[in-house]
Design a protein around this motif. Structure first.
Motif, short mmCIF file in Angstrom:
data_model
loop_
_atom_site.label_atom_id
_atom_site.label_comp_id
_atom_site.label_asym_id
_atom_site.label_seq_id
_atom_site.Cartn_x
_atom_site.Cartn_y
_atom_site.Cartn_z
N ALA A 160 5.14 9.28 1.77
CA ALA A 160 5.37 10.68 1.44
C ALA A 160 4.21 11.47 2.03
CB ALA A 160 5.46 10.90 -0.07
N ALA A 161 4.36 12.81 2.07
CA ALA A 161 3.29 13.61 2.67
C ALA A 161 3.24 14.99 2.06
CB ALA A 161 3.49 13.71 4.18
N THR A 193 0.85 -1.18 0.00
CA THR A 193 0.00 0.00 0.00
C THR A 193 0.89 1.23 0.00
OG1 THR A 193 -1.77 -1.13 1.21
CG2 THR A 193 -1.78 1.28 1.28
N PHE A 194 0.50 2.23 -0.78
CA PHE A 194 1.21 3.51 -0.76
C PHE A 194 0.46 4.44 0.19
CE2 PHE A 194 2.04 7.83 -2.40
CZ PHE A 194 3.44 7.82 -2.34
N THR A 195 1.14 4.90 1.23
CA THR A 195 0.51 5.74 2.24
C THR A 195 0.94 7.18 2.04
OG1 THR A 195 0.54 3.89 3.80
CG2 THR A 195 0.14 6.08 4.71
N GLU A 208 -3.49 4.81 0.47
CA GLU A 208 -4.15 5.17 1.74
C GLU A 208 -3.83 6.63 2.06
OE1 GLU A 208 -3.68 4.40 6.54
OE2 GLU A 208 -2.85 2.92 5.14
N LEU A 209 -4.86 7.45 2.20
CA LEU A 209 -4.67 8.85 2.56
C LEU A 209 -4.79 8.99 4.07
CD1 LEU A 209 -4.27 11.77 1.59
CD2 LEU A 209 -6.76 11.96 1.47
N ARG A 210 -3.77 9.57 4.69
CA ARG A 210 -3.76 9.70 6.14
C ARG A 210 -3.60 11.18 6.52
NH1 ARG A 210 0.54 6.02 9.17
NH2 ARG A 210 -0.73 4.49 8.02
#
Length: 242
Positions: A95-96, A49-51, A77-79
Motif C-alpha cells: 500500500a502507499a 514484510t509489509f512494504t 519497510e518504508l519506501r
C-alpha cells in the motif's frame, strides 16, 4: 433360651465381612484417567514484510509505530516513492501514501486521509515576509514563481513573472534557488518543513489549492496485512473488528 446377638454371630447382616483365614484380599481397582487430547499445534506463519510506499512530505510515523506494537512479527519497510511514479509504484508495494489525484483510480482502493495547506516559500530578504501568517495569489503578482519538475499543486498565477531558467529538477533544488534570492515556490506545507533552511521562510497561501494525501492499494491486492494497516490508520484498536 434366646441366642445372644453378640459379635460372634456368623453372617449377621450389616456387619463387616472378614476374609477367611488364608484368603488373599482383592485389591481395589482404581479408574484409569483418560489422557487429555493433545491440542493441534498452531501453524507457523511464513516470514513476510509489509512494504509501505510514501510520497515526499507524507508523515506515517505514528502509524508505523502502532504497526510495530501490534505486528512485531511482520517487519514494516518504508519506501519513498515520487509523485510522478506513484501509480506504477503501487505494483511494487503493499500500500502507499499518495497525493491525489492518482491515475487509473478506478483500479484502486483509495482512502483520503488529510489535506495539506499550500505555502509560499521565499527568501528571508523577500518583501513577502512582511505578511505575518498568510499571503494571497494577488500578493504574488510580479513575483518570479518557480515550478519544479516534481510540482504537485499546479498553481498558475497569471501575473507572475516567468523564470529565465529551466525548471529545477525537484522541490529541494527549487527551495535552494529561492534561498539565493531568486523567486518563490509554492508547495504543500510538509515539503516546506522538510526542506526548511535558515535563509528561507514560508507563508500560507490563503486562496491556493490544498493537496490531499490518501492511502491507496490495488483492488485485487487486499491482504490481511493491508486490512490491519487500514485499521491502524482509521484509529481502530487492536481488539476492534474490521
Amino acid at each position: 433360651m434366646a441366642k445372644s446377638g453378640g459379635s460372634g454371630a456368623r453372617g449377621s447382616r450389616g456387619g463387616v465381612r472378614r476374609p477367611r483365614p488364608g484368603a488373599t484380599a482383592r485389591p481395589t481397582r482404581k479408574a484409569t484417567p483418560k489422557p487429555s487430547p493433545t491440542p493441534s499445534p498452531t501453524p507457523a506463519e511464513e516470514p513476510r514484510t509489509f512494504t509501505l510506499g510514501a510520497v515526499p512530505g507524507a508523515t506515517p510515523g505514528k502509524w508505523i509505530g502502532l504497526w510495530r506494537e501490534r505486528m512485531p512479527h511482520v517487519p514494516l519497510e518504508l519506501r519513498e516513492i515520487s509523485v510522478a511514479t506513484q501509480r506504477t509504484a503501487l505494483a511494487e508495494v503493499d500500500a502507499a501514501l499518495v497525493r491525489l489525484p492518482v491515475e487509473n483510480a478506478d483500479e484502486l482502493h483509495v482512502i483520503p486521509l488529510y489535506d495539506e495547506l499550500p505555502v509560499v516559500v521565499m527568501s528571508t530578504e523577500s518583501a513577502l515576509t512582511a505578511a505575518d501568517d498568510e499571503v494571497t495569489l494577488a500578493d504574488l503578482s510580479g513575483e518570479v514563481v518557480i515550478v519544479p519538475a516534481d510540482d504537485v499543486l499546479a498553481v498558475r498565477i497569471p501575473d507572475a513573472a516567468t523564470p529565465a531558467f529551466a525548471p529545477p529538477a525537484d522541490t529541494a533544488e527549487a527551495i535552494a534557488t529561492v534561498a539565493a534570492g531568486v523567486g518563490v515556490v509554492i508547495v504543500p506545507m510538509s515539503l516546506a518543513r522538510a526542506h526548511q533552511r535558515r535563509d528561507v521562510e514560508y507563508r500560507v497561501l490563503r486562496d491556493g489549492p490544498t493537496s490531499t494525501v490518501a492511502l491507496a492499494w490495488p483492488r485485487d491486492a487486499t491482504t490481511d496485512d493491508v486490512e490491519t494497516f487500514i485499521g491502524i490508520v482509521r484509529g481502530r484498536t487492536a481488539r476492534s473488528s474490521r
